[in-house]
Scaffold this motif. Structure first.
Motif, PDB file in Angstrom:
ATOM      1  N   PHE A   1      -6.428  11.183   0.263  1.00 11.03           N
ATOM      2  CA  PHE A   1      -7.411  10.107   0.120  1.00 11.03           C
ATOM      3  C   PHE A   1      -7.417   9.198   1.338  1.00 11.03           C
TER       4      PHE A   1
ATOM      5  N   VAL B   1     -16.717   9.064   4.554  1.00 12.26           N
ATOM      6  CA  VAL B   1     -16.613   8.761   3.124  1.00 12.26           C
ATOM      7  C   VAL B   1     -17.934   9.012   2.413  1.00 12.26           C
ATOM      8  N   GLU B   2     -19.047   8.567   3.010  1.00 14.15           N
ATOM      9  CA  GLU B   2     -20.348   8.727   2.356  1.00 14.15           C
ATOM     10  C   GLU B   2     -20.701  10.188   2.169  1.00 14.15           C
TER      11      GLU B   2
ATOM     12  N   ALA C   1     -18.369  11.662  -0.610  1.00 12.28           N
ATOM     13  CA  ALA C   1     -18.760  11.164  -1.931  1.00 12.28           C
ATOM     14  C   ALA C   1     -20.034  11.835  -2.421  1.00 12.28           C
TER      15      ALA C   1
ATOM     16  N   LEU D   1     -11.663  10.635  -9.500  1.00 10.75           N
ATOM     17  CA  LEU D   1     -11.783   9.916  -8.229  1.00 10.75           C
ATOM     18  C   LEU D   1     -11.873   8.413  -8.459  1.00 10.75           C
TER      19      LEU D   1
ATOM     20  N   VAL E   1      -9.226   5.480  -7.405  1.00 12.25           N
ATOM     21  CA  VAL E   1      -9.607   4.346  -6.565  1.00 12.25           C
ATOM     22  C   VAL E   1      -9.276   3.035  -7.263  1.00 12.25           C
TER      23      VAL E   1
ATOM     24  N   HIS F   1     -11.722   0.945   0.295  1.00  7.68           N
ATOM     25  CA  HIS F   1     -11.957   1.186  -1.131  1.00  7.68           C
ATOM     26  C   HIS F   1     -13.363   0.754  -1.546  1.00  7.68           C
TER      27      HIS F   1
ATOM     28  N   TRP G   1     -15.730   3.453  -0.601  1.00  6.37           N
ATOM     29  CA  TRP G   1     -15.690   4.583  -1.542  1.00  6.37           C
ATOM     30  C   TRP G   1     -16.477   4.267  -2.808  1.00  6.37           C
TER      31      TRP G   1
ATOM     32  N   SER H   1     -20.264   4.227  -2.087  1.00  2.00           N
ATOM     33  CA  SER H   1     -20.800   5.562  -1.807  1.00  2.00           C
ATOM     34  C   SER H   1     -20.906   6.397  -3.082  1.00  2.00           C
ATOM     35  N   VAL H   2     -19.889   6.338  -3.937  1.00  2.00           N
ATOM     36  CA  VAL H   2     -19.928   7.118  -5.185  1.00  2.00           C
ATOM     37  C   VAL H   2     -21.022   6.597  -6.111  1.00  2.00           C
TER      38      VAL H   2
END
Length: 863
Positions: free
Chosen positions: A753, A761-762, A765, A776, A780, A793, A796, A799-800
């Protein structure tokens, strides 16, 4: 239609016996529910039932110190070795006798288990390759009656046992010392539990008559002045070690609880704080500090006896279980607050209903209670106890904010799920018993069928007034259902007919649909053009509403047939009692139909072809009646089956029969009779992703949602920690992260991670599979609490949410615990940053003001 439904959770039952365990981190509780194990996460407020069954009800459980291995033993002595993090069964074992106690040593190398009057010490399964997972180390002898408890010393070299022969005995697993087992006698009733103190200088024992003895070691030197044997040794850190093999034990102090004729049922000891927690048979428990025997707290949690007590690793939370109430609660004694308080239905569950969004389940039981459960967390969040008799039917209004229930006490009640109150009570002019219920799609009209007058009552929800009484049936009304358009009501009755009623029309037209036997359940197809009716002969008949003729029939008698009762002298296929469906439900698209009844099977049929798609076995528990296909003739005698002869107990209190003369069924609360496996209600979720069945074991939920804890078929042979790190080094970030989730190793997850660059990251994700989103986001949320990488963080999370927002919204019930954890972490980070910014702002203002003061001083001096 998908038919790959798998067992997901068990609601409606939270505790049925055995002991309760805390996990090593102290955040979760393990409780036995019949022949299954449920785990309650007290931090994330979720519960789950492990996906395995035992042959009979679980009698004892033990968890290894590292929380990896779980051993469960049923009432026959058959055991399962389970990897708890992976939820996988590793090994089966038969100890052949009932185990009253089982305990792992603190170092995890051994576990001791009772076998009547003896104690067997086994080597705990480890990482070394051995011929068998269980290897017998030695057998401890000496007791003259059943051993009730086992507890280890802090150094894992000795263990102390308590027995019904009113003595405690000390044994050792260290073969390097010459040790003779010593007996501690002095109690006047059998001993419930006994423990070593943390420094090994004291032993505390609690007997059933309410006495607590403190045993102090007295050396041989004190007894024989010419002896120069050293009784105390010093370890490498300079700490004293008591040589238990060189010590004699004498009663130092006798303490007695202030309870007259109230027996102690359970006791536990927390060595770090010298706290003794004792549970009594009248529902009272007390916390005492030893050796001073200071009462810290006493509390009554129920009127029934406490069957189990557990203390978490920090000593802050206490878990209590009561079989008579089916209750499990966790109490924080320092703040005197409940961490968890759950209770299942006291008797059978009669009905179940899904809310419109599928996030809530309502159940009604013979105990007169209506409970509402959260399908995502598995917890009951509200209980209504206004009914004074059994609840036979529950239904949600379309919006899901109002719940209706019909009871044998002659009332139909409406509950507000926003303010949690009973805001309407509907009654009939003359006292009747309601057996069925239906609510129109608008939620304005509620109908209820009766058992004794064979009528259907119609009320207005807004005014609470009785609008109409529909008469015509000549038998009890077993089932009611409104059409999806709300213009037609169908009723099924024991008079061999199903009738359609035009509730809102002026003509009040009635169309009888005649069957060969009693109609037990009716259901409308979602398009409103077809009715399904289940009858006593095991058939399901489909009727066309417009033409009032039969368009199809399913002969389900052979499909639902199975399970031999204890009284059946023939095979299960030729049993005297017929099998039939007493609850049916269409899927949301109307292509399939699910049915359940007085059997261990639940069947799903294709409506168009009338073929059986899949048959589910709801339980394999041999403690229930009707789960076996064939009975073993060697257990049959002229007086009945030997398996039915319950253990009367060795104590007088356990042999007293409080049932009334002439009763044959016995008191079901003490389970003197074996419950029969059956399902009284089954419902599909509006989303079609799951279905729920009210069974003898509880409310079972089967779901299509996949869990990725550990799937050996999904795990390829080339997925190892080395290949994960290699993929990370080759900058295949998505692949390495998915491989790490498959292995589910926290250190490896942490490495992968943090190895993903922020600019990737984008992209990672966006490509993350949906089955890994829960893992995930959970990772996080936990990692955010301790990691200093704040922006990483937040990147992340953003993005998710951006890439999978639609999926997360559709499954918001499943992701609620994760969202709460993320919200908590983000708020904590925001508060920390806000505090830091405020402090820096004040510091900068101070420095700037000091600079201005210095400038003014310099200007003054120049003048």
């Amino acid at each position: 239609m998908k038919s790959s439904y798998k067992f997901s959770n068990l609601l409606g039952t939270v505790y049925t016996g055995a002991n309760v365990l805390f996990t090593p981190d102290g955040n979760s509780v393990l409780s036995s529910v019949g022949n299954r194990v449920s785990m309650f996460d007290l931090v994330n407020n979720t519960s789950c039932t492990l996906p395995f069954e035992m042959r009979k009800n679980i009698d004892r459980m033990a968890l290894s110190p590292n929380g990896t291995l779980l051993v469960t033993i049923d009432k026959d002595g058959r055991a399962l070795l389970i990897n708890l993090p992976r939820r996988a069964v590793l090994h089966h074992m038969n100890f052949k006798t009932r185990a009253r106690a089982i305990q792992f040593s603190p170092d995890g190398k051994y576990f001791a288990i009772t076998s009547e009057r003896t104690v067997n010490v086994w080597k705990a399964p480890g990482h070394t390759r051995e011929f068998a997972p269980f290897v017998l180390y030695f057998t401890a002898l000496g007791h003259h009656d059943a051993v009730t408890s086992i507890n280890w010393s802090s150094d894992s070299r000795f263990f102390i046992t308590a027995s019904k022969d009113m003595t405690c005995r000390i044994y050792t697993v260290d073969r390097s010392i010459d040790f003779q087992p010593s007996a501690l006698s002095g109690h006047r009733d059998y001993i419930v539990n006994a423990w070593f103190s943390a420094d090994m200088k004291n032993i505390y024992s609690v007997s059933r008559d309410g006495s607590l003895f403190q045993w102090k070691n007295s050396t041989y030197a004190a007894m024989h002045e010419d002896s120069d044997t050293e009784m105390v040794e010093v370890d490498q850190n300079g700490n004293e070690i008591v040589r238990v093999d060189k010590v004699k034990w004498r009663i130092q102090k006798k303490n007695f609880f202030n309870s007259v004729s109230v027996k102690v049922t359970e006791a536990q000891f927390f060595a770090a704080s010298n706290l003794v927690v004792v549970g009594f048979e009248n529902g009272l428990f007390g916390i005492y500090e030893v050796p001073d025997f200071t009462t810290i707290h006493t509390l009554s949690i129920s009127q029934k006896k406490i069957d189990t007590v557990a203390i978490n690793v920090t000593g802050e939370w206490l878990a209590f279980g009561s079989v008579a109430l089916g209750q499990l609660l966790v109490w924080e004694w320092q703040s005197e607050t409940y961490v968890l308080k759950q209770q299942g239905h006291y008797y059978d569950i009669n009905s179940v209903s899904y809310s419109g969004d599928g996030q809530s389940l309502a159940t009604g039981g013979d105990d007169g209670k209506v409970k509402v459960w959260n399908t995502a967390s598995g917890f009951c969040f509200v209980t209504f106890s206004e009914h004074t008799s059994g609840v036979n039917a529950v239904e949600f209004a379309k919006q899901g904010q109002v719940l209706f229930s019909a009871s044998l006490d002659g009332t139909v009640r409406a509950f507000d799920l926003v303010r949690y109150r009973n805001f309407r009570t509907f009654t009939s002019p003359d006292p009747v018993q309601f057996t069925s219920l239906a609510v129109d799609p608008s939620g304005e009209i509620v109908c209820a069928g009766t058992m004794d007058t064979f009528e259907i009552f119609v009320w207005s929800v807004q005014t609470g007034k009785l609008l109409d009484i529909l008469a015509g049936h000549t038998g009890p009304v077993s089932s009611l259902a409104f059409s999806p358009t709300g213009m037609m009501l169908v009723s099924g009755s024991w008079d061999h007919s199903a009738r359609t009623w035009d509730v809102f029309g002026r003509s009040k037209s009635i169309e009888p649909l005649v069957h060969q036997t009693e109609v037990l359940a009716v259901a409308f197809k979602p398009d409103g053009k077809e009715i399904a009716a289940a009858t006593l002969d095991g058939n399901i008949t489909f009727w066309d509403i417009q033409e009032a003729n039969v368009v199809g029939t399913i002969d389900g008698r052979k499909d639902i047939m199975g399970g031999r009762k204890k009284d059946d002298r023939t095979s299960a296929d030729n049993a005297a009692s017929g099998k039939c469906f007493n609850s049916i439900c269409y899927t949301a698209d109307g292509t399939s139909l699910i049915g359940s009844g007085t059997s261990k099977y639940i069947c799903i049929y294709d409506v168009e072809s009338s073929f059986l798609i899949k048959k589910f076995t709801i339980s394999k528990n041999l403690s229930l009646d009707g789960t076996q296909e064939m009975l073993n003739s060697k257990y049959m005698t002229e007086f009945g089956s030997l398996e039915e002869l319950e253990d009367e107990g060795s104590d007088r209190e356990e042999r007293i029969d409080l049932s009334l003369p002439g009763t044959r069924s016995g008191d079901l609360s003490v389970r003197n009779t074996r419950p029969e496996i059956k399902s009284k209600a089954v419902r599909f979720s509006p989303t079609g992703r799951s279905w729920a069945a009210a069974t003898t074991d509880g409310l079972m939920i089967y779901s299509l949602d996949e869990d990725i804890l550990f799937d050996p078929f999904d795990l390829e042979i080339d997925i190892t920690p080395e290949t994960v790190i290699e993929a990370l080094g080759e900058k295949e970030y998505l692949k390495s992260l998915c491989m790490a989730f498959r292995l589910n190793e926290k250190p490896l997850l942490h490495t992968v991670f943090e190895g993903v660059p922020p600019d990737s990251v984008e992209l990672v994700a966006r490509g993350m599979p949906e089955k890994y989103l829960f893992k995930l986001l959970s990772f996080v949320g936990m990692h955010m609490e301790t990691s200093p990488h704040i922006e990483f963080h937040l990147l992340w999370v953003t993005s998710v949410m951006t890439a999978h927002g639609r999926y997360l919204r559709d499954h918001r019930g499943q992701f609620q615990p994760v969202f709460r954890a993320l919200h908590k972490g983000v708020n904590r980070v925001r508060d920390d940053i806000a505090t830091l910014c405020d402090s820096n702002q004040y510091t900068l203002k101070y420095l700037l003001s000091q600079q201005a003061i210095v400038a003014r001083k310099e200007a003054t001096m120049q003048e």
